[in-house]
Design a protein around this motif. Structure first.
Motif, PDB file in Angstrom:
ATOM      1  N   ALA A  82       5.577  12.319  -1.975  1.00  0.00           N
ATOM      2  CA  ALA A  82       6.116  13.670  -1.819  1.00  0.00           C
ATOM      3  C   ALA A  82       5.028  14.731  -1.902  1.00  0.00           C
ATOM      4  O   ALA A  82       5.308  15.912  -1.693  1.00  0.00           O
ATOM      5  CB  ALA A  82       7.174  13.932  -2.890  1.00  0.00           C
ATOM      6  N   VAL A  83       3.801  14.322  -2.216  1.00  0.00           N
ATOM      7  CA  VAL A  83       2.665  15.243  -2.261  1.00  0.00           C
ATOM      8  C   VAL A  83       1.922  15.143  -0.933  1.00  0.00           C
ATOM      9  O   VAL A  83       1.358  14.094  -0.623  1.00  0.00           O
ATOM     10  CB  VAL A  83       1.711  14.903  -3.420  1.00  0.00           C
ATOM     11  CG1 VAL A  83       0.564  15.905  -3.481  1.00  0.00           C
ATOM     12  CG2 VAL A  83       2.465  14.855  -4.733  1.00  0.00           C
ATOM     13  N   PRO A  84       1.917  16.205  -0.122  1.00  0.00           N
ATOM     14  CA  PRO A  84       1.229  16.116   1.168  1.00  0.00           C
ATOM     15  C   PRO A  84      -0.286  16.101   0.993  1.00  0.00           C
ATOM     16  O   PRO A  84      -0.858  16.956   0.315  1.00  0.00           O
ATOM     17  CB  PRO A  84       1.680  17.396   1.885  1.00  0.00           C
ATOM     18  CG  PRO A  84       1.987  18.366   0.787  1.00  0.00           C
ATOM     19  CD  PRO A  84       2.519  17.543  -0.354  1.00  0.00           C
ATOM     20  N   VAL A  85      -0.918  15.101   1.569  1.00  0.00           N
ATOM     21  CA  VAL A  85      -2.377  14.998   1.533  1.00  0.00           C
ATOM     22  C   VAL A  85      -2.866  14.561   2.907  1.00  0.00           C
ATOM     23  O   VAL A  85      -2.118  13.951   3.685  1.00  0.00           O
ATOM     24  CB  VAL A  85      -2.865  13.987   0.469  1.00  0.00           C
ATOM     25  CG1 VAL A  85      -2.578  14.480  -0.933  1.00  0.00           C
ATOM     26  CG2 VAL A  85      -2.261  12.608   0.692  1.00  0.00           C
ATOM     27  N   PRO A  86      -4.128  14.861   3.246  1.00  0.00           N
ATOM     28  CA  PRO A  86      -4.665  14.385   4.523  1.00  0.00           C
ATOM     29  C   PRO A  86      -4.705  12.858   4.553  1.00  0.00           C
ATOM     30  O   PRO A  86      -5.001  12.216   3.545  1.00  0.00           O
ATOM     31  CB  PRO A  86      -6.088  14.971   4.556  1.00  0.00           C
ATOM     32  CG  PRO A  86      -6.075  16.093   3.554  1.00  0.00           C
ATOM     33  CD  PRO A  86      -5.100  15.679   2.496  1.00  0.00           C
ATOM     34  N   GLY A 210       3.124  28.448   7.732  1.00  0.00           N
ATOM     35  CA  GLY A 210       4.306  29.217   7.378  1.00  0.00           C
ATOM     36  C   GLY A 210       4.608  29.014   5.903  1.00  0.00           C
ATOM     37  O   GLY A 210       3.767  29.273   5.050  1.00  0.00           O
ATOM     38  N   GLU A 211       5.800  28.517   5.613  1.00  0.00           N
ATOM     39  CA  GLU A 211       6.192  28.273   4.224  1.00  0.00           C
ATOM     40  C   GLU A 211       6.219  26.780   3.895  1.00  0.00           C
ATOM     41  O   GLU A 211       6.773  26.366   2.879  1.00  0.00           O
ATOM     42  CB  GLU A 211       7.562  28.904   3.956  1.00  0.00           C
ATOM     43  CG  GLU A 211       7.568  30.423   4.136  1.00  0.00           C
ATOM     44  CD  GLU A 211       8.930  31.043   3.902  1.00  0.00           C
ATOM     45  OE1 GLU A 211       9.870  30.292   3.568  1.00  0.00           O
ATOM     46  OE2 GLU A 211       9.069  32.266   4.066  1.00  0.00           O
ATOM     47  N   ARG A 212       5.581  25.974   4.740  1.00  0.00           N
ATOM     48  CA  ARG A 212       5.585  24.518   4.548  1.00  0.00           C
ATOM     49  C   ARG A 212       4.203  24.033   4.135  1.00  0.00           C
ATOM     50  O   ARG A 212       3.205  24.291   4.814  1.00  0.00           O
ATOM     51  CB  ARG A 212       6.015  23.824   5.848  1.00  0.00           C
ATOM     52  CG  ARG A 212       6.045  22.294   5.771  1.00  0.00           C
ATOM     53  CD  ARG A 212       6.593  21.721   7.064  1.00  0.00           C
ATOM     54  NE  ARG A 212       5.758  22.045   8.210  1.00  0.00           N
ATOM     55  CZ  ARG A 212       4.748  21.288   8.635  1.00  0.00           C
ATOM     56  NH1 ARG A 212       4.455  20.154   8.009  1.00  0.00           N
ATOM     57  NH2 ARG A 212       4.055  21.636   9.707  1.00  0.00           N
ATOM     58  N   ALA A 213       4.131  23.344   3.007  1.00  0.00           N
ATOM     59  CA  ALA A 213       2.870  22.761   2.550  1.00  0.00           C
ATOM     60  C   ALA A 213       2.532  21.552   3.414  1.00  0.00           C
ATOM     61  O   ALA A 213       3.354  20.647   3.576  1.00  0.00           O
ATOM     62  CB  ALA A 213       2.974  22.353   1.084  1.00  0.00           C
TER      63      ALA A 213
END
Length: 324
Positions: A82-86, A210-213
């Motif tokens: 759930a943590v966005p990472v490259p 925008g508002e998206r991580a």
């Protein structure tokens, strides 16, 4: 024996590995990415795909901020979470080691400090969303073999480490610093179960569209420890009053209480948060004092550092107020 320069050798290694991932595709040249504070950071293209390459500087040991393989491990551990990472594209453990990750396009803007300004409603939404991202990060399983987690960091250890940094700053650059350190040491809180810590979690290290991580970046100092260590630092950036002569007001930005509520998401109150908020301020004062000292000693000429004394004093003063 190779006569190529270290950068040329790195470029050849990167080209060979990415060619395996993109057969028949033209691999571009390494281009230095500005703004990096650790290791070597480049961008490179493979056809229309863009990557970021982080490498150990030639002749330097792969420790601390230069340990790029350690950074690659945390990215791999968080992949698909759930943590966005490259996404990782390649990891080469042969020294000097390097890894390539997908280039994440987005903005990483600290609302009260950075340019360009973002709309107030967007800044508010991003900060509240980042609190939820931080909660997801702290919910990551740290027991798996991929992460190879270090010994957990507790409040006492964090205070001891940053006290050394503060003591390296001349006393005249940290007014009230000794009293603050003594007050922090008087009542060190009991620990909470250790979690995965980013170490510098704030909007300046979360890329947004925008508002998206879309990606949490800059994992050089990740560790495992008390979640309130990350939280106390993150909350520091919610109020421009913490940064005299540096910060600017952003209407509608969440308060620290609102951010804590977003992080908790209905969960229990976190004890001793004022201590960790004060700790975060002490750490910022120590970092700024260190940078100002280096400037004044001629080790890193940057006249902009002369704007820091009011903020250093405010960090120490408000930290002491929190402990009251």
């Amino acid at each position: 024996m190779s006569t190529a320069t270290p950068v040329a050798e790195l470029a050849l290694r990167v080209r060979d590995r990415l060619a395996l991932r993109h057969p028949g595709t033209l691999i571009g040249e390494l281009a230095t990415l500005p703004g990096g504070h650790s290791g070597l950071t480049y961008s490179v293209t493979a056809g229309e795909q863009k990557y970021v390459v982080k490498a150990v500087p030639p002749g330097q040991r792969p420790i601390g901020r230069n340990d790029v393989l350690r950074q690659a491990r945390v990215l791999r551990a968080l992949s698909g979470s759930a943590v966005p990472v490259p996404g990782l594209a390649a990891v080469d453990e042969v020294q000097p080691a390097w890894f390539a990750m997908e280039f994440a396009a987005g903005e990483a803007v600290e609302p009260v400090l950075d340019e360009p300004e973002v709309p107030a409603t967007t800044a508010r939404a991003r900060m509240l969303d980042s609190a939820r991202v931080l909660r997801a990060l702290h919910g990551t399983d740290v027991s798996g073999p991929t992460l190879q987690a270090p010994e957990p960091l507790d409040a006492a250890g964090e205070l001891e480490r940053w006290s050394r940094t503060m003591h390296a700053v001349p006393a005249e650059l940290r007014p009230g610093g000794e009293e603050l350190l003594a007050r922090l040491a008087e009542d060190v809180p009991d620990g909470l179960p250790p979690v995965l810590l980013h170490g510098d979690f704030r909007l300046g290290n979360v890329l947004y569209v925008g508002e998206r991580a879309v990606a949490v970046v800059d994992w050089e100092i990740w560790s495992v420890g008390d979640p309130r260590i990350d939280l106390g630092w993150f909350l520091l950036f919610a109020d421009h009053h913490n940064f005299p002569q540096l910060g600017r007001a952003v209407p509608g930005l969440p308060t620290e209480a609102e951010l804590l509520d977003a992080y908790r998401d209905g969960g229990p109150e976190l004890p001793a948060m004022n201590w960790f908020r004060a700790l975060g301020r002490m750490k910022m004062a120590a970092i700024m004092g260190h940078n100002l000292r280096r400037h004044r000693e001629g080790k890193h000429h940057d006249p902009d550092q002369e704007r820091l004394p009011p903020t250093i004093a405010a960090m120490i003063r408000t930290a002491r107020d929190l402990l009251d």
